[in-house]
Design an enzyme around this catalytic site. Structure first.
Site, PDB file in Angstrom:
ATOM      1  N   ASP A  94       0.809  -1.213   0.000  1.00 33.17           N
ATOM      2  CA  ASP A  94       0.000   0.000   0.000  1.00 33.17           C
ATOM      3  C   ASP A  94       0.848   1.272   0.000  1.00 33.17           C
ATOM      4  O   ASP A  94       2.060   1.241   0.245  1.00 33.17           O
ATOM      5  CB  ASP A  94      -0.902   0.022   1.238  1.00 33.17           C
ATOM      6  CG  ASP A  94      -2.260  -0.600   0.971  1.00 33.17           C
ATOM      7  OD1 ASP A  94      -2.539  -0.952  -0.183  1.00 33.17           O
ATOM      8  OD2 ASP A  94      -3.043  -0.735   1.933  1.00 33.17           O
ATOM      9  N   LYS A 132      -3.643   3.354  -2.653  1.00 32.65           N
ATOM     10  CA  LYS A 132      -4.658   4.348  -2.958  1.00 32.65           C
ATOM     11  C   LYS A 132      -4.307   5.649  -2.248  1.00 32.65           C
ATOM     12  O   LYS A 132      -3.958   5.650  -1.075  1.00 32.65           O
ATOM     13  CB  LYS A 132      -6.040   3.876  -2.498  1.00 32.65           C
ATOM     14  CG  LYS A 132      -6.516   2.569  -3.105  1.00 32.65           C
ATOM     15  CD  LYS A 132      -7.864   2.174  -2.536  1.00 32.65           C
ATOM     16  CE  LYS A 132      -8.350   0.845  -3.108  1.00 32.65           C
ATOM     17  NZ  LYS A 132      -7.508  -0.284  -2.679  1.00 32.65           N
ATOM     18  N   MET A 171      -6.835  10.208   8.613  1.00 28.57           N
ATOM     19  CA  MET A 171      -7.068  10.827   7.305  1.00 28.57           C
ATOM     20  C   MET A 171      -7.985  12.046   7.420  1.00 28.57           C
ATOM     21  O   MET A 171      -8.898  12.245   6.622  1.00 28.57           O
ATOM     22  CB  MET A 171      -7.642   9.797   6.319  1.00 28.57           C
ATOM     23  CG  MET A 171      -6.689   8.631   6.081  1.00 28.57           C
ATOM     24  SD  MET A 171      -7.453   7.202   5.256  1.00 28.57           S
ATOM     25  CE  MET A 171      -8.305   6.419   6.637  1.00 28.57           C
TER      26      MET A 171
END
Length: 263
Positions: A45, A67, A179
């Site tokens: 990732d 991502k 996030m």
């Protein structure tokens, strides 16, 4: 390789969903390291740090499948299918994720897909960022007299955040937003509107457990200003609660002080 051996190899294909922790290679678990060393293929990732990538066996193919906001290298359903395909080819596949696979890592979705397709799968837990990065900043997530609990929230969403803001504001627990940089205004406005005091301590931890970690300390009513003035970049955590006040006392030696107040 004989046909019998090839058949046996194909039957032995397996996927490991491995947590890489917050980024410091020294915080990678021994089981995670052993699993990487036994891999035939590594799919990693975005949040897997360069230091951890340097530990990948040189002869093992490793591909980025991460991502970022607005930039997905591979659709999730295609990744699920790829994991199934490679395991059915007899490969030992390591799906390496930042933090822990089951904490905002979509590990549950991938594991469910593999199980439905009859593929053997195992989870290797990792240290989640909220725990590791807050500890590095001298912020205990719970502390007698200040916080008896902790809530993790992801601020990543395709549209609006589906969060019970009133409950979060009244918990009097530590709240950690993953996030959350791009949603700082939403976090600040909703929590204060639902009754959380504007002078509640907050910490923004940028690049936690990596070179260049910054711990930016302030209050809830200055959250947006703190991020804008200090040009905070992801990955970053937002920690909200009275435990943040302990950072000035408990922060480990050797880390630079970085405290701003932007009223």
């Amino acid at each position: 390789m004989s046909r019998i051996k090839k058949a046996a190899r194909a039957a032995a294909g397996k996927v490991w969903l491995v947590g890489a922790g917050p980024g410091d290679p020294d915080l990678l678990t021994l089981k995670a390291l052993r699993t990487l060393e036994g891999a035939d293929l590594i799919l990693f990732d975005n949040l897997v740090s360069p230091g951890i990538r340097a530990l990948f066996p040189k002869a093992v193919p490793a591909f980025y499948v991460g991502k970022r906001k607005g930039d997905h290298s591979i659709a999730q359903q295609d990744l699920n299918a790829l994991l199934v395909q490679k395991a059915r080819e007899g490969l030992h596949v390591v799906r390496l994720k930042g933090g822990d696979p089951f904490v905002f890592g979509r590990g549950g979705e991938e594991m469910q897909s593999l199980i439905e397709c009859g593929v053997e799968v195992e989870v290797v837990p990792g240290i989640t960022s909220a725990s590791a990065c807050s500890s590095q900043a001298g912020i205990p997530l719970t502390h007698r007299g200040l916080s008896q609990g902790c809530t993790f929230v992801t601020a990543s969403a395709e549209s609006s955040l589906k969060v019970d803001w009133a409950s979060l504001a009244q918990l009097k627990h530590t709240v950690v937003f993953y996030m959350g940089v791009s949603r700082a205004a939403t976090i600040q406005n909703n929590l204060t509107a639902k009754g959380m005091c504007g002078d509640t301590p907050v910490a923004i931890i940028e690049n936690g457990c990596r070179p260049g970690q910054r711990d930016i300390i302030g209050t809830l009513d200055s959250l947006v200003s703190l991020i804008e003035v200090n040009q905070v970049q992801s990955p970053a955590l937002i920690v909200i609660g009275e435990v943040v006040s302990l950072s000035s006392v408990l922060k480990p030696f050797g880390l630079p002080e970085f405290e701003q107040s932007c009223a």
